[in-house]
Design a protein around this motif. Structure first.
Motif, PDB file in Angstrom:
ATOM      1  N   LEU A 189       1.023  -1.060  -0.001  1.00 19.01           N
ATOM      2  CA  LEU A 189      -0.011  -0.025  -0.096  1.00 19.01           C
ATOM      3  C   LEU A 189       0.826   1.219   0.055  1.00 19.01           C
ATOM      4  N   HIS A 190       0.586   2.408  -0.841  1.00 20.53           N
ATOM      5  CA  HIS A 190       1.431   3.381  -0.951  1.00 20.53           C
ATOM      6  C   HIS A 190       0.506   4.688  -1.209  1.00 20.53           C
ATOM      7  N   PRO A 191       0.060   5.063   0.139  1.00 19.48           N
ATOM      8  CA  PRO A 191      -0.869   6.465   0.057  1.00 19.48           C
ATOM      9  C   PRO A 191      -0.072   7.560  -0.331  1.00 19.48           C
ATOM     10  N   ILE A 192      -0.801   8.564  -0.187  1.00 16.50           N
ATOM     11  CA  ILE A 192      -0.037  10.094  -0.222  1.00 16.50           C
ATOM     12  C   ILE A 192       0.766  10.231   0.932  1.00 16.50           C
ATOM     13  N   VAL A 193       0.293  10.115   2.094  1.00 14.08           N
ATOM     14  CA  VAL A 193       0.850  10.324   3.286  1.00 14.08           C
ATOM     15  C   VAL A 193       1.526   8.528   3.576  1.00 14.08           C
ATOM     16  N   ILE A 194       2.864   8.570   3.190  1.00 11.56           N
ATOM     17  CA  ILE A 194       3.331   7.224   3.075  1.00 11.56           C
ATOM     18  C   ILE A 194       3.350   6.228   4.096  1.00 11.56           C
ATOM     19  N   GLN A 195       3.532   7.147   5.308  1.00 13.58           N
ATOM     20  CA  GLN A 195       3.351   6.168   6.737  1.00 13.58           C
ATOM     21  C   GLN A 195       1.859   6.119   7.084  1.00 13.58           C
ATOM     22  N   GLY A 196       1.129   6.455   6.056  1.00 17.59           N
ATOM     23  CA  GLY A 196      -0.487   6.159   6.462  1.00 17.59           C
ATOM     24  C   GLY A 196      -0.885   4.779   6.005  1.00 17.59           C
ATOM     25  N   TRP A 197       0.052   3.809   5.390  1.00 15.92           N
ATOM     26  CA  TRP A 197      -0.268   2.449   5.050  1.00 15.92           C
ATOM     27  C   TRP A 197      -0.739   1.814   6.383  1.00 15.92           C
ATOM     28  N   THR A 198      -0.203   2.253   7.376  1.00 16.57           N
ATOM     29  CA  THR A 198      -0.522   1.510   8.539  1.00 16.57           C
ATOM     30  C   THR A 198      -2.022   1.748   9.084  1.00 16.57           C
ATOM     31  N   LEU A 199      -2.496   2.963   8.612  1.00 13.04           N
ATOM     32  CA  LEU A 199      -3.741   3.341   9.037  1.00 13.04           C
ATOM     33  C   LEU A 199      -4.789   2.589   8.236  1.00 13.04           C
ATOM     34  N   CYS A 200      -4.432   1.952   7.097  1.00  9.11           N
ATOM     35  CA  CYS A 200      -5.193   1.307   6.111  1.00  9.11           C
ATOM     36  C   CYS A 200      -5.394  -0.287   6.836  1.00  9.11           C
ATOM     37  N   TYR A 201      -4.294  -0.681   7.544  1.00  7.42           N
ATOM     38  CA  TYR A 201      -4.530  -1.924   8.253  1.00  7.42           C
ATOM     39  C   TYR A 201      -5.432  -1.738   9.714  1.00  7.42           C
ATOM     40  N   GLU A 202      -5.174  -0.604  10.167  1.00  5.28           N
ATOM     41  CA  GLU A 202      -5.926  -0.096  11.451  1.00  5.28           C
ATOM     42  C   GLU A 202      -7.485  -0.295  11.072  1.00  5.28           C
ATOM     43  N   MET A 203      -7.544   0.416   9.915  1.00  7.08           N
ATOM     44  CA  MET A 203      -9.141   0.412   9.611  1.00  7.08           C
ATOM     45  C   MET A 203      -9.997  -0.847   9.298  1.00  7.08           C
ATOM     46  N   MET A 204      -9.006  -1.707   8.492  1.00  4.51           N
ATOM     47  CA  MET A 204      -9.465  -2.877   8.232  1.00  4.51           C
ATOM     48  C   MET A 204      -9.598  -3.856   9.650  1.00  4.51           C
ATOM     49  N   PHE A 205      -8.780  -3.643  10.668  1.00  2.00           N
ATOM     50  CA  PHE A 205      -9.056  -4.323  11.722  1.00  2.00           C
ATOM     51  C   PHE A 205     -10.154  -3.662  12.526  1.00  2.00           C
ATOM     52  N   TYR A 206     -10.370  -2.500  12.555  1.00  2.00           N
ATOM     53  CA  TYR A 206     -11.677  -1.958  13.186  1.00  2.00           C
ATOM     54  C   TYR A 206     -12.783  -2.451  12.426  1.00  2.00           C
ATOM     55  N   LEU A 207     -12.650  -2.772  11.236  1.00  2.00           N
ATOM     56  CA  LEU A 207     -13.945  -3.096  10.532  1.00  2.00           C
ATOM     57  C   LEU A 207     -14.235  -4.580  11.028  1.00  2.00           C
ATOM     58  N   VAL A 208     -13.224  -5.297  10.963  1.00  2.00           N
ATOM     59  CA  VAL A 208     -13.363  -6.791  11.430  1.00  2.00           C
ATOM     60  C   VAL A 208     -13.886  -6.868  13.092  1.00  2.00           C
ATOM     61  N   PHE A 209     -13.574  -5.813  13.647  1.00  2.00           N
ATOM     62  CA  PHE A 209     -13.805  -5.839  15.100  1.00  2.00           C
ATOM     63  C   PHE A 209     -15.279  -5.546  15.299  1.00  2.00           C
ATOM     64  N   ALA A 210     -15.445  -4.436  14.454  1.00  2.00           N
ATOM     65  CA  ALA A 210     -17.020  -4.092  14.505  1.00  2.00           C
ATOM     66  C   ALA A 210     -18.027  -5.242  14.035  1.00  2.00           C
ATOM     67  N   LEU A 211     -17.521  -6.201  13.145  1.00  2.00           N
ATOM     68  CA  LEU A 211     -18.391  -7.078  12.680  1.00  2.00           C
ATOM     69  C   LEU A 211     -18.687  -8.053  13.834  1.00  2.00           C
ATOM     70  N   VAL A 212     -17.528  -8.307  14.662  1.00  2.00           N
ATOM     71  CA  VAL A 212     -17.545  -9.185  15.724  1.00  2.00           C
ATOM     72  C   VAL A 212     -18.159  -8.943  16.714  1.00  2.00           C
ATOM     73  N   LEU A 213     -18.443  -7.719  16.953  1.00  2.00           N
ATOM     74  CA  LEU A 213     -19.382  -6.952  18.207  1.00  2.00           C
ATOM     75  C   LEU A 213     -20.753  -7.284  18.092  1.00  2.00           C
ATOM     76  N   PHE A 214     -21.285  -7.800  16.870  1.00  2.80           N
ATOM     77  CA  PHE A 214     -22.543  -8.174  16.555  1.00  2.80           C
ATOM     78  C   PHE A 214     -22.845  -9.547  17.198  1.00  2.80           C
ATOM     79  N   LEU A 215     -21.687 -10.149  17.777  1.00  5.54           N
ATOM     80  CA  LEU A 215     -21.809 -11.388  18.252  1.00  5.54           C
ATOM     81  C   LEU A 215     -22.179 -11.135  19.859  1.00  5.54           C
TER      82      LEU A 215
END
Length: 411
Positions: A189-215
């Motif tokens: 991943l190569h965003p405009i803010v190059i260190q922002g690749w980590t936030l892409c993974y953070e947001m993916m993790f938050y999405l998975v986490f949010a889905l699990v909260l339905f359980l």
């Protein structure tokens, strides 16, 4: 995938390019406390463990735990590690631009990932959770500042592209970066803010986490950890593309943080000496990184030491709580701003330092200190007002402790 040699192509300011253009170009780059809140309240719940955390990628305000013995402690070590991780990444980039040896500083990202898993679990386990509210709070906590830095970085690239070596600007990449789907370069991943690749993974993790909260609560831990492991397993069979990039083994660092958080909430304890030895072993493994095979996966080379450091720190503090110091706690508060701002601020700082004619031997330290100071200042000027605007604090005493505990994850 994210070896240091590749990171060096993506990160850094490339001082030679800046020096080359200083004599003909003006530097027109746009520039952009820890104090306990009223949330430090006495808990009266009968449950064996209640935790109130104000959190986000860059901030943990106060972590309160009440054990069944009635002892209240605060996880200040997590805040310390946030500040240390952010400063380590800045040191890595400054060292890299001068050809220095501090590659291990990039492992601050792995510490962030483990902490993220730990905090997200601690703030939601054992209590009702609203997945929609959880995801909304994560978005409003992370996205506004990220968009501001992305806009300014894009402007800097357009105005002075020679100062932003390794950055890639295009309309698709700009739009994709805003929504955490930047372009891929060498399957990374190569965003405009190059260190922002980590936030892409953070947001993916938050999405998975949010889905699990339905359980139901009894299913969350197993499903969450299992889902993250399954995502990584797919990495080895998927073709090149976004799915393969987002299934990088670095995702296991979030799962490891969740495991540490579960053990911590269950009241697990380690003798102080053992916990400190665990954290010390993590730091020693990081220092010994150059001795390992350069192709060793990041999740092993830096992720495993990061897990040892975080686990050792939180269990050492449980064994012997301590009174927090102001500076490291403030750096923990400001860690998100430091991490996001430091590249664009570093470019500006480097240009100014080179114009002053400062001796070469003094330049790295000067740029490092100035970058950290200015990035932390932007926390006070930009991020903190954003937090107050988007996450206003409830009036003191307006909410019972039980409601505060249930909403802790969203604070």
């Amino acid at each position: 995938m994210y070896r240091v040699d590749f990171a060096k192509q993506r990160f850094g300011f490339r001082i030679a390019r800046i020096r080359k253009h200083l004599h003909t170009n003006e530097l027109t780059m746009p520039a952009g406390s820890f104090r306990s809140d009223s949330c430090h309240r006495r808990l009266t719940e009968a449950s064996s463990c209640i935790v109130i955390v104000q959190c986000g990628v860059g901030r943990v305000h106060r972590n309160m735990m009440r054990s069944d013995q009635g002892i209240v402690t605060s996880i200040h070590s997590v805040q310390y590690l946030r500040g240390l991780a952010a400063c380590a990444v800045v040191c890595f980039h400054v060292s890299e631009q001068f050809g220095g040896p501090f590659d291990v500083g990039a492992s601050g990202v792995d510490v962030f990932f483990v902490i993220s898993g730990f905090i997200m679990w601690v703030t939601t386990a054992g209590r009702p959770a609203d997945p929609w509210r959880f995801m909304g709070r994560r978005i409003t906590r992370i996205v506004p500042l990220y968009w501001i830095v992305t806009l300014l970085t894009a402007a800097g690239i357009l105005i002075k592209p020679q100062f932003f070596y390794g950055h890639f600007f295009s309309v698709p990449n700009f739009v994709g970066s805003l929504f955490f789907l930047p372009v891929l370069q060498e399957n990374a991943l190569h965003p405009i803010v190059i260190q922002g690749w980590t936030l892409c993974y953070e947001m993916m993790f938050y999405l998975v986490f949010a889905l699990v909260l339905f359980l139901g609560q009894r299913w969350r831990f197993g499903v969450l950890v299992g889902a993250l492991v399954a995502i990584v397993a797919l990495h080895f069979v998927l073709p090149a593309g976004y799915a393969r990039a987002f299934s990088d083994p670095v995702v296991l660092e979030f799962a490891a943080g969740v495991v540490v958080g579960r053990l911590w909430l269950q009241g697990a304890r380690l003798p102080l000496g053992v916990a400190l030895a665990m954290a010390g072993a993590g730091f020693l493994l990081l220092a010994a990184g150059p001795l390992f095979d350069a192709d060793l996966p990041r999740a092993l080379r830096w992720g495993l030491p990061a897990v040892l450091i975080v686990a050792g720190a939180v269990f050492a503090e449980r064994s012997r709580p301590f009174k927090p110091a102001a500076l490291p706690t403030f750096l923990g508060d400001a860690s998100y701003s430091i991490y996001l701002w430091h590249v664009v601020v570093g470019v500006l700082t480097t240009g100014v330092v080179l114009r002053t004619g400062l001796p070469a031997a003094m330049q790295p330290a000067t740029i490092l200190v100035a970058t950290l100071a200015l990035s932390a200042m932007l926390y006070l000027i930009v991020e903190k007002p954003l937090i107050r605007l988007l996450h206003p604090q409830r009036p003191k005493g307006a909410v019972k402790a039980v409601n505060a505990a249930a909403a802790g994850a969203a604070e």
